[in-house]
Design an enzyme around this catalytic site. Structure first.
Site, PDB file in Angstrom:
ATOM      1  N   LYS A  55       0.601  -1.347   0.043  1.00 13.00           N
ATOM      2  CA  LYS A  55       0.222  -0.049   0.163  1.00 13.00           C
ATOM      3  C   LYS A  55       0.797   1.351  -0.105  1.00 13.00           C
ATOM      4  O   LYS A  55       0.369   2.087  -0.478  1.00 13.00           O
ATOM      5  CB  LYS A  55      -0.884   0.078   1.197  1.00 13.00           C
ATOM      6  CG  LYS A  55      -2.295  -1.036   1.172  1.00 13.00           C
ATOM      7  CD  LYS A  55      -2.977  -1.104   2.224  1.00 13.00           C
ATOM      8  CE  LYS A  55      -4.004  -2.114   2.235  1.00 13.00           C
ATOM      9  NZ  LYS A  55      -5.114  -1.917   2.912  1.00 13.00           N
TER      10      LYS A  55
ATOM     11  N   ASP B  64      -9.920   2.427   2.509  1.00 14.87           N
ATOM     12  CA  ASP B  64      -9.950   1.659   3.626  1.00 14.87           C
ATOM     13  C   ASP B  64     -10.571   2.443   4.750  1.00 14.87           C
ATOM     14  O   ASP B  64     -11.411   1.887   5.494  1.00 14.87           O
ATOM     15  CB  ASP B  64      -8.345   1.587   4.129  1.00 14.87           C
ATOM     16  CG  ASP B  64      -7.754   0.087   3.300  1.00 14.87           C
ATOM     17  OD1 ASP B  64      -8.466  -0.628   2.687  1.00 14.87           O
ATOM     18  OD2 ASP B  64      -6.620   0.255   3.375  1.00 14.87           O
TER      19      ASP B  64
END
Length: 286
Positions: free
Chosen positions: A71, A108
């Site tokens: 990420k 997220d």
């Protein structure tokens, strides 16, 4: 499912990625919506993600969801990024535009807050301190979302203390401007935490989760595990055994997938019981 010259391709990249239920979820939505699209899993080598992602520039595929451990690298590779991705210092979505640009987003936080709302109704992140376990891309997304939602005190604890300090330094902004602190494992007591989040991969596929002194936790605390395989991890079982409300990673997966699907395919997912579909797959060992 038929693949045509017009099929819109998207996917998920991680290491490991074989456990991911994202392909099952996105492809079910595609079939239900009648979209000419497909969603697949990619497993770049641990050191090969930058080369892999750069090779997709120019729209060979529409985009990627990005999971552990890529990420932070995903954000670094992008030409442009959403405010939340920049704030988090990590991206779980990469979009590959036809002109060669790569765009980073982070859904997220939206997934985390949506999961809390769904499985811990009435909980307010402003109610008290939040303890985030982990310091990777998933933890960064969680911290950024909590900061944006007004959490009054966020404690970050990681197995490697230097990583927690690094996260805090990156996300805290000017000294004293945000309620963000790094905690050493020796000071892990969850004593007054209103929210405890496992943002590590500990517990995946049934292993032990992070070690937390639950006896010290606030009696009305909410505990969220980003791991969803198994659905009820050892971390969640221990928390529930101490009378705490729990939120599972499957709900977060579904909630973060909605804006990802919209970014890839240009439409909202169709109305279907996604959770039951994924629960059946987990029960079947899929």
């Amino acid at each position: 499912m038929s693949i045509t010259a017009k099929t819109i391709v998207a996917g998920v990249a991680g290491s490991p990625v074989r456990h991911s239920l994202s392909p099952l979820l996105h492809n079910a939505w595609l079939r239900q919506a009648g979209i000419d699209g497909v969603y697949v899993a990619f497993a770049p080598h641990q050191d090969g993600f930058p080369a892999f992602a750069r090779g997709l520039r120019g729209g060979a595929i529409r985009g990627l969801n990005v999971t552990i451990p890529f990420k932070e690298q995903a954000l670094a590779l992008a030409d442009t990024a959403s405010d939340l991705a920049r704030a988090a210092g990590a991206a779980n979505v990469l979009l590959f535009h036809d002109d060669g640009r790569t765009e980073a987003r982070n859904t997220d936080g939206e997934g985390l807050l949506g999961a809390l709302q769904a499985q811990a109704p009435g909980f307010d992140v402003k109610a008290g301190p939040a303890l985030v376990l982990g310091a990777g891309g998933a933890a960064r997304g969680a911290v950024a979302a909590l900061l944006a939602a007004g959490a009054p005190d966020i404690r970050v604890c990681n197995r490697t203390a230097a990583r927690a300090e690094q996260l805090v330094k990156a996300l805290a902004g000017p000294a004293g401007a945000t309620p963000l602190r790094a905690y050493d494992r020796a000071d892990l007591a969850a004593t007054d935490a209103a929210l405890v989040i496992n943002a590590t991969s500990l517990g995946l596929n049934g292993g032990p989760g992070p070690d937390v002194p639950w006896r010290l936790a606030r009696p009305d605390a909410v505990v969220l595990d980003m791991v969803y395989r198994p659905l009820k991890t050892a971390f969640l079982k221990e928390a529930q055994g101490h009378g705490l409300r729990i939120v599972d990673g499957l709900e977060m997966l579904i909630r973060q997938a909605v804006p990802s699907f919209e970014a890839f395919y240009g439409l909202s997912p169709p109305d279907m019981d996604a959770r039951s579909l994924l629960l059946a797959a987990l029960e079947a060992g899929g």
